[in-house]
Scaffold this motif. Sequence first.
Motif, PDB file in Angstrom:
ATOM      1  N   ILE A   1     -28.947 -49.321 -31.568  1.00  0.00           N
ATOM      2  CA  ILE A   1     -28.221 -50.092 -30.553  1.00  0.00           C
ATOM      3  C   ILE A   1     -26.831 -49.492 -30.334  1.00  0.00           C
ATOM      4  O   ILE A   1     -26.388 -49.317 -29.190  1.00  0.00           O
ATOM      5  N   MET A   2     -26.135 -49.159 -31.431  1.00  0.00           N
ATOM      6  CA  MET A   2     -24.794 -48.581 -31.314  1.00  0.00           C
ATOM      7  C   MET A   2     -24.842 -47.222 -30.608  1.00  0.00           C
ATOM      8  O   MET A   2     -23.990 -46.907 -29.774  1.00  0.00           O
ATOM      9  N   MET A   3     -25.846 -46.415 -30.934  1.00  0.00           N
ATOM     10  CA  MET A   3     -25.997 -45.111 -30.284  1.00  0.00           C
ATOM     11  C   MET A   3     -26.203 -45.290 -28.782  1.00  0.00           C
ATOM     12  O   MET A   3     -25.573 -44.598 -27.958  1.00  0.00           O
ATOM     13  N   GLU A   4     -27.060 -46.224 -28.424  1.00  0.00           N
ATOM     14  CA  GLU A   4     -27.350 -46.433 -27.003  1.00  0.00           C
ATOM     15  C   GLU A   4     -26.141 -46.989 -26.265  1.00  0.00           C
ATOM     16  O   GLU A   4     -25.906 -46.643 -25.094  1.00  0.00           O
ATOM     17  N   HIS A   5     -25.358 -47.841 -26.919  1.00  0.00           N
ATOM     18  CA  HIS A   5     -24.108 -48.289 -26.301  1.00  0.00           C
ATOM     19  C   HIS A   5     -23.249 -47.092 -25.907  1.00  0.00           C
ATOM     20  O   HIS A   5     -22.696 -47.046 -24.799  1.00  0.00           O
ATOM     21  N   ALA A   6     -23.134 -46.137 -26.809  1.00  0.00           N
ATOM     22  CA  ALA A   6     -22.315 -44.949 -26.531  1.00  0.00           C
ATOM     23  C   ALA A   6     -22.876 -44.165 -25.354  1.00  0.00           C
ATOM     24  O   ALA A   6     -22.119 -43.676 -24.499  1.00  0.00           O
ATOM     25  N   LEU A   7     -24.188 -44.055 -25.289  1.00  0.00           N
ATOM     26  CA  LEU A   7     -24.819 -43.342 -24.173  1.00  0.00           C
ATOM     27  C   LEU A   7     -24.565 -44.068 -22.851  1.00  0.00           C
ATOM     28  O   LEU A   7     -24.285 -43.430 -21.828  1.00  0.00           O
ATOM     29  N   PHE A   8     -24.662 -45.409 -22.863  1.00  0.00           N
ATOM     30  CA  PHE A   8     -24.420 -46.170 -21.640  1.00  0.00           C
ATOM     31  C   PHE A   8     -22.955 -46.058 -21.211  1.00  0.00           C
ATOM     32  O   PHE A   8     -22.665 -45.876 -20.022  1.00  0.00           O
ATOM     33  N   ILE A   9     -22.051 -46.205 -22.175  1.00  0.00           N
ATOM     34  CA  ILE A   9     -20.626 -46.095 -21.865  1.00  0.00           C
ATOM     35  C   ILE A   9     -20.328 -44.727 -21.260  1.00  0.00           C
ATOM     36  O   ILE A   9     -19.633 -44.621 -20.246  1.00  0.00           O
ATOM     37  N   ARG A  10     -20.871 -43.694 -21.864  1.00  0.00           N
ATOM     38  CA  ARG A  10     -20.688 -42.326 -21.355  1.00  0.00           C
ATOM     39  C   ARG A  10     -21.135 -42.219 -19.905  1.00  0.00           C
ATOM     40  O   ARG A  10     -20.461 -41.590 -19.079  1.00  0.00           O
ATOM     41  N   GLY A  11     -22.240 -42.845 -19.577  1.00  0.00           N
ATOM     42  CA  GLY A  11     -22.798 -42.740 -18.231  1.00  0.00           C
ATOM     43  C   GLY A  11     -22.147 -43.651 -17.210  1.00  0.00           C
ATOM     44  O   GLY A  11     -22.307 -43.433 -16.006  1.00  0.00           O
ATOM     45  N   LEU A  12     -21.418 -44.682 -17.667  1.00  0.00           N
ATOM     46  CA  LEU A  12     -20.799 -45.635 -16.738  1.00  0.00           C
ATOM     47  C   LEU A  12     -19.316 -45.366 -16.513  1.00  0.00           C
ATOM     48  O   LEU A  12     -18.703 -45.989 -15.638  1.00  0.00           O
ATOM     49  N   LEU A  13     -18.751 -44.465 -17.298  1.00  0.00           N
ATOM     50  CA  LEU A  13     -17.355 -44.072 -17.091  1.00  0.00           C
ATOM     51  C   LEU A  13     -17.243 -43.174 -15.864  1.00  0.00           C
ATOM     52  O   LEU A  13     -18.165 -42.407 -15.552  1.00  0.00           O
ATOM     53  N   ASP A  14     -16.110 -43.268 -15.176  1.00  0.00           N
ATOM     54  CA  ASP A  14     -15.858 -42.369 -14.051  1.00  0.00           C
ATOM     55  C   ASP A  14     -15.792 -40.927 -14.555  1.00  0.00           C
ATOM     56  O   ASP A  14     -15.269 -40.681 -15.659  1.00  0.00           O
ATOM     57  N   PRO A  15     -16.311 -39.967 -13.794  1.00  0.00           N
ATOM     58  CA  PRO A  15     -16.280 -38.564 -14.241  1.00  0.00           C
ATOM     59  C   PRO A  15     -14.886 -38.047 -14.584  1.00  0.00           C
ATOM     60  O   PRO A  15     -14.753 -37.084 -15.352  1.00  0.00           O
ATOM     61  N   SER A  16     -13.859 -38.686 -14.040  1.00  0.00           N
ATOM     62  CA  SER A  16     -12.488 -38.256 -14.337  1.00  0.00           C
ATOM     63  C   SER A  16     -12.047 -38.617 -15.749  1.00  0.00           C
ATOM     64  O   SER A  16     -11.078 -38.050 -16.266  1.00  0.00           O
ATOM     65  N   GLU A  17     -12.758 -39.544 -16.398  1.00  0.00           N
ATOM     66  CA  GLU A  17     -12.382 -39.986 -17.748  1.00  0.00           C
ATOM     67  C   GLU A  17     -12.974 -39.035 -18.798  1.00  0.00           C
ATOM     68  O   GLU A  17     -13.774 -39.422 -19.656  1.00  0.00           O
ATOM     69  N   GLU A  18     -12.561 -37.787 -18.751  1.00  0.00           N
ATOM     70  CA  GLU A  18     -13.174 -36.749 -19.583  1.00  0.00           C
ATOM     71  C   GLU A  18     -13.013 -37.018 -21.079  1.00  0.00           C
ATOM     72  O   GLU A  18     -13.949 -36.809 -21.853  1.00  0.00           O
ATOM     73  N   GLN A  19     -11.833 -37.481 -21.494  1.00  0.00           N
ATOM     74  CA  GLN A  19     -11.602 -37.723 -22.919  1.00  0.00           C
ATOM     75  C   GLN A  19     -12.495 -38.846 -23.436  1.00  0.00           C
ATOM     76  O   GLN A  19     -13.127 -38.723 -24.494  1.00  0.00           O
ATOM     77  N   LEU A  20     -12.567 -39.936 -22.693  1.00  0.00           N
ATOM     78  CA  LEU A  20     -13.397 -41.069 -23.116  1.00  0.00           C
ATOM     79  C   LEU A  20     -14.879 -40.718 -23.095  1.00  0.00           C
ATOM     80  O   LEU A  20     -15.639 -41.151 -23.969  1.00  0.00           O
ATOM     81  N   ILE A  21     -15.288 -39.939 -22.109  1.00  0.00           N
ATOM     82  CA  ILE A  21     -16.686 -39.483 -22.057  1.00  0.00           C
ATOM     83  C   ILE A  21     -17.006 -38.642 -23.288  1.00  0.00           C
ATOM     84  O   ILE A  21     -18.051 -38.808 -23.917  1.00  0.00           O
ATOM     85  N   GLY A  22     -16.076 -37.757 -23.644  1.00  0.00           N
ATOM     86  CA  GLY A  22     -16.267 -36.932 -24.844  1.00  0.00           C
ATOM     87  C   GLY A  22     -16.323 -37.773 -26.108  1.00  0.00           C
ATOM     88  O   GLY A  22     -17.160 -37.530 -26.990  1.00  0.00           O
ATOM     89  N   ASP A  23     -15.450 -38.791 -26.194  1.00  0.00           N
ATOM     90  CA  ASP A  23     -15.447 -39.681 -27.366  1.00  0.00           C
ATOM     91  C   ASP A  23     -16.762 -40.458 -27.460  1.00  0.00           C
ATOM     92  O   ASP A  23     -17.339 -40.594 -28.556  1.00  0.00           O
TER      93      ASP A  23
END
Length: 303
Positions: free
Chosen positions: A197-219
């Motif tokens: 569940i935690m892994m999938e949360h990270a995958l969803f967050i990565r995909g729902l962030l704006d492409p400009s949020e490069e640092q957060l996407i990387g995190d």
Amino acid sequence: MKNFITFSIETHLFFARIMKEHALFLEAGFPCKDKDWIEKADYFREEFEKLLKKVVKISDGMVEENVLKSGELVTEFTIPAEKRTQHLTGIPIDSSISEKELKLAMGCPMENNRQLVQMVHQLNEKAICLLNGLIEFKESILKEVSNGCLFNANYPLLIKHIIREAELYRSTLIGIRQNRRNSCRVLMGKEEFWNRIMMEHALFIRGLLDPSEEQLIGDANEFAMEYKELLEMGNMLDCRALEKLTKKSLKETLKYREFKEAGAKGILECEIASIILPLLADHVLREANHYIRLLESGYMETL
């Protein structure tokens, strides 16, 4: 082992809220033309909100301190996130329930309160009935989306994700009904469940962030990889090594909670560019808090 009343109430306080929010996220994700699907999602949102409201009414003095303090029921962001999400989606959210939960007093009821036992038993059976319908509804959405016959703004993996959470809620209530005790193998399965569940949360967050949020996407991507490693580690271990895995899972999830807290705050304050509803940000934070509480307090008493 927690007594029937306490375990049941704590299960509902956490999961009934999660289920009503699942229904809200699905409802918000349908195009306006799909009125029947929207109405069905709204039905489940309302029914789980009613269930949660009933549980809160009998919860004062019935919940253990570590649950009330864990942040799995409500956080500092919950009520502002509910109000903002209601404004953004037009879907009504009864924030008075959250306000009442913040005021709950801790305690542990006596098992011989027959009237309360009967009331809780009825709530459990009502929840199982609702869950049967909600799981079927989610599965029908997944089938139609997968066949290209229906659109929903939530990823197919997210729909599978929320089906599994509903199934866990149902299986937990059935386990309470049967007074089932957990074996080591079952406990390892629970830890695997929440790491996934935690892994999938990270995958969803990565995909729902704006492409400009490069640092957060990387995190977010890094957290996804860390939990993937924990899942692989769990597959190679036996019960004797469960404590080692649990320590690693706890360390990672404490770090992850900080990331989710910052995300919930940033989304509420419009400092993070994304298509994440404020209540979704708070939702995933509460699930991390729930998992941390389980890891810290010991599985035998809480699962």
